[in-house]
Enzyme design. Structure first.
Site, PDB file in Angstrom:
ATOM      1  N   ARG A   1       6.324  58.240 -20.626  1.00  0.00           N
ATOM      2  CA  ARG A   1       5.322  57.479 -19.891  1.00  0.00           C
ATOM      3  C   ARG A   1       4.223  58.398 -19.382  1.00  0.00           C
ATOM      4  O   ARG A   1       4.500  59.481 -18.861  1.00  0.00           O
ATOM      5  CB  ARG A   1       6.043  56.798 -18.730  1.00  0.00           C
ATOM      6  CG  ARG A   1       5.193  56.289 -17.624  1.00  0.00           C
ATOM      7  CD  ARG A   1       6.009  55.446 -16.671  1.00  0.00           C
ATOM      8  NE  ARG A   1       6.469  56.216 -15.517  1.00  0.00           N
ATOM      9  CZ  ARG A   1       6.949  55.672 -14.407  1.00  0.00           C
ATOM     10  NH1 ARG A   1       7.095  54.358 -14.326  1.00  0.00           N
ATOM     11  NH2 ARG A   1       7.324  56.412 -13.405  1.00  0.00           N
TER      12      ARG A   1
ATOM     13  N   ASP B   1       4.262  49.966 -11.398  1.00  0.00           N
ATOM     14  CA  ASP B   1       4.678  51.358 -11.239  1.00  0.00           C
ATOM     15  C   ASP B   1       4.098  51.950  -9.951  1.00  0.00           C
ATOM     16  O   ASP B   1       2.902  51.816  -9.682  1.00  0.00           O
ATOM     17  CB  ASP B   1       4.256  52.171 -12.468  1.00  0.00           C
ATOM     18  CG  ASP B   1       5.085  51.798 -13.697  1.00  0.00           C
ATOM     19  OD1 ASP B   1       6.251  51.374 -13.526  1.00  0.00           O
ATOM     20  OD2 ASP B   1       4.563  51.909 -14.831  1.00  0.00           O
TER      21      ASP B   1
ATOM     22  N   HIS C   1       8.449  44.935 -11.167  1.00  0.00           N
ATOM     23  CA  HIS C   1       7.695  45.892 -10.358  1.00  0.00           C
ATOM     24  C   HIS C   1       6.397  46.283 -11.060  1.00  0.00           C
ATOM     25  O   HIS C   1       6.255  46.114 -12.275  1.00  0.00           O
ATOM     26  CB  HIS C   1       8.539  47.153 -10.124  1.00  0.00           C
ATOM     27  CG  HIS C   1       8.783  47.926 -11.385  1.00  0.00           C
ATOM     28  ND1 HIS C   1       9.702  47.535 -12.339  1.00  0.00           N
ATOM     29  CD2 HIS C   1       8.211  49.055 -11.873  1.00  0.00           C
ATOM     30  CE1 HIS C   1       9.691  48.392 -13.338  1.00  0.00           C
ATOM     31  NE2 HIS C   1       8.791  49.328 -13.092  1.00  0.00           N
TER      32      HIS C   1
ATOM     33  N   HIS D   1       6.113  44.328 -14.388  1.00  0.00           N
ATOM     34  CA  HIS D   1       6.969  44.341 -15.568  1.00  0.00           C
ATOM     35  C   HIS D   1       8.423  44.455 -15.150  1.00  0.00           C
ATOM     36  O   HIS D   1       8.743  44.862 -14.029  1.00  0.00           O
ATOM     37  CB  HIS D   1       6.570  45.449 -16.548  1.00  0.00           C
ATOM     38  CG  HIS D   1       6.539  46.822 -15.944  1.00  0.00           C
ATOM     39  ND1 HIS D   1       5.503  47.254 -15.149  1.00  0.00           N
ATOM     40  CD2 HIS D   1       7.407  47.860 -16.031  1.00  0.00           C
ATOM     41  CE1 HIS D   1       5.734  48.492 -14.767  1.00  0.00           C
ATOM     42  NE2 HIS D   1       6.885  48.896 -15.274  1.00  0.00           N
TER      43      HIS D   1
HETATM   44 FE   LIG Z   1       7.963  50.621 -14.607  1.00  0.00          FE
END
Ligand SMILES: [Fe+2]
Length: 323
Positions: A296, A130, A128, A279
């Protein structure tokens, strides 16, 4: 800023090195303390390396939440996660902590394994970008590792510009004009009776119509904009045609030669271009039971634009700039 100068610029900064780690994607940057004051030239060198290598890695960093956000701010506008407040440390709405991912299934009255199985509509589902169903997916993600398992839990990225370039010319021409609906929760197989995850998805619908090939706003590269997580259906063709074509393109997108795999250590930081990569979240550590705590920060991104110059269109639940 061009992509070609990334490595050269960094080579001209004493003590800083950009060392590519795979043929098409990934470079390790050494000699930079991300928690320190960074010169504009260092920031420019890192930005160039991200554009050129799509994901860059730093090791043995000592960022805290404030330092993480401050570093991100040198490259763009960190996204403040109003809706995901529960996953953010107090006072840092820009930081999302992913330690609790394994309990997500439990929120919907399922064992985590059952939840995963019900969502696995393709074997490549874990791949995917993000927030790819948004009208304006983040431009970049900066992920830092706090606690990592002694083995397992690696992350893999793939370079979607290289994947596009690796298609044959007639196929590139064919896909250039297509549009694809990206939707949160695609392919979920619901439980019999009441299913609280279905209710959750209906209450939080997010879908956009993105170009299948997007033009990168900084490098001008054409990006094969597919993933295994949000991609629902190519517009204006049949379901059957769409499934076969998307399967082929996704297989192309994650061919091993376009990928790089990163082994995390505490203090590692990965900084990737979320417009040019997908990723794969690790699937090999949950059963081991080791803690894995990551933080993140994402940078706000543009609305994608296709080869024809047309931007993506919102379908439901998404508005540019509104998180
Ligand atoms: Fe991710």
């Amino acid at each position: 800023m061009t992509t070609d100068t990334g490595t050269a610029e960094a080579e001209h900064i004493p003590g800083i090195e950009v060392k590519p780690v795979a043929g098409h994607i990934g470079a390790e940057i050494t000699g930079v303390d991300l928690a320190g004051e960074l010169d504009d030239a260092v920031v420019a060198a890192i930005r160039s390396a991200v554009l050129r290598w799509k994901v860059v890695f730093f090791r043995e960093q000592r960022l805290d939440h404030a330092g993480h956000v401050a570093f991100a701010r040198r490259f763009g506008e960190p996204v403040a996660l109003r809706k995901r407040g529960g996953a953010s440390p107090p006072g840092f709405p820009e930081v999302e902590t992913t330690a609790d991912r394994l309990e997500l299934g439990g929120r919907f009255g399922m064992e985590h394994d059952e939840w995963l199985q019900r969502r696995r509509h393709t074997l490549l589902r874990g791949w995917h970008c993000d927030h790819g169903a948004r009208i304006d997916p983040p431009a970049a993600t900066i992920l830092r590792a706090e606690t990592v398992p002694p083995y397992g839990g690696d992350t893999t990225w793939s370079n979607l510009a290289a994947a596009y370039a690796g298609l044959s010319a007639p196929v590139r021409e064919f896909v250039d004009g297509l549009r694809v609906e990206h939707r949160l929760g695609v392919g979920y197989r619901s439980r019999p009776g009441d299913d609280s995850y279905v209710r959750h998805l209906l209450d939080h619908q997010v879908a956009s119509l993105h170009p299948l090939v997007r033009v990168h706003p900084e490098t001008g590269e054409r990006i094969l904009y597919v993933n295994g997580y949000y991609v629902e259906q190519i517009a204006d063709i049949s379901r059957a045609e769409s499934t076969a074509i998307l399967d082929m393109l996704l297989e192309q997108a994650v061919r091993p030669e376009y990928t790089v795999r990163f082994r995390w250590e505490p203090g590692s930081v990965a900084f990737w271009d979320n417009r040019a990569t997908i990723h794969l979240a690790p699937g090999d550590n949950a059963h081991l039971g080791f803690p894995r705590t990551m933080h993140r920060v994402m940078l706000a991104g543009d609305v994608p634009v296709g080869v024809d110059g047309k931007p993506s269109e919102p379908v439901v639940g998404t508005e540019a700039g509104r998180w």
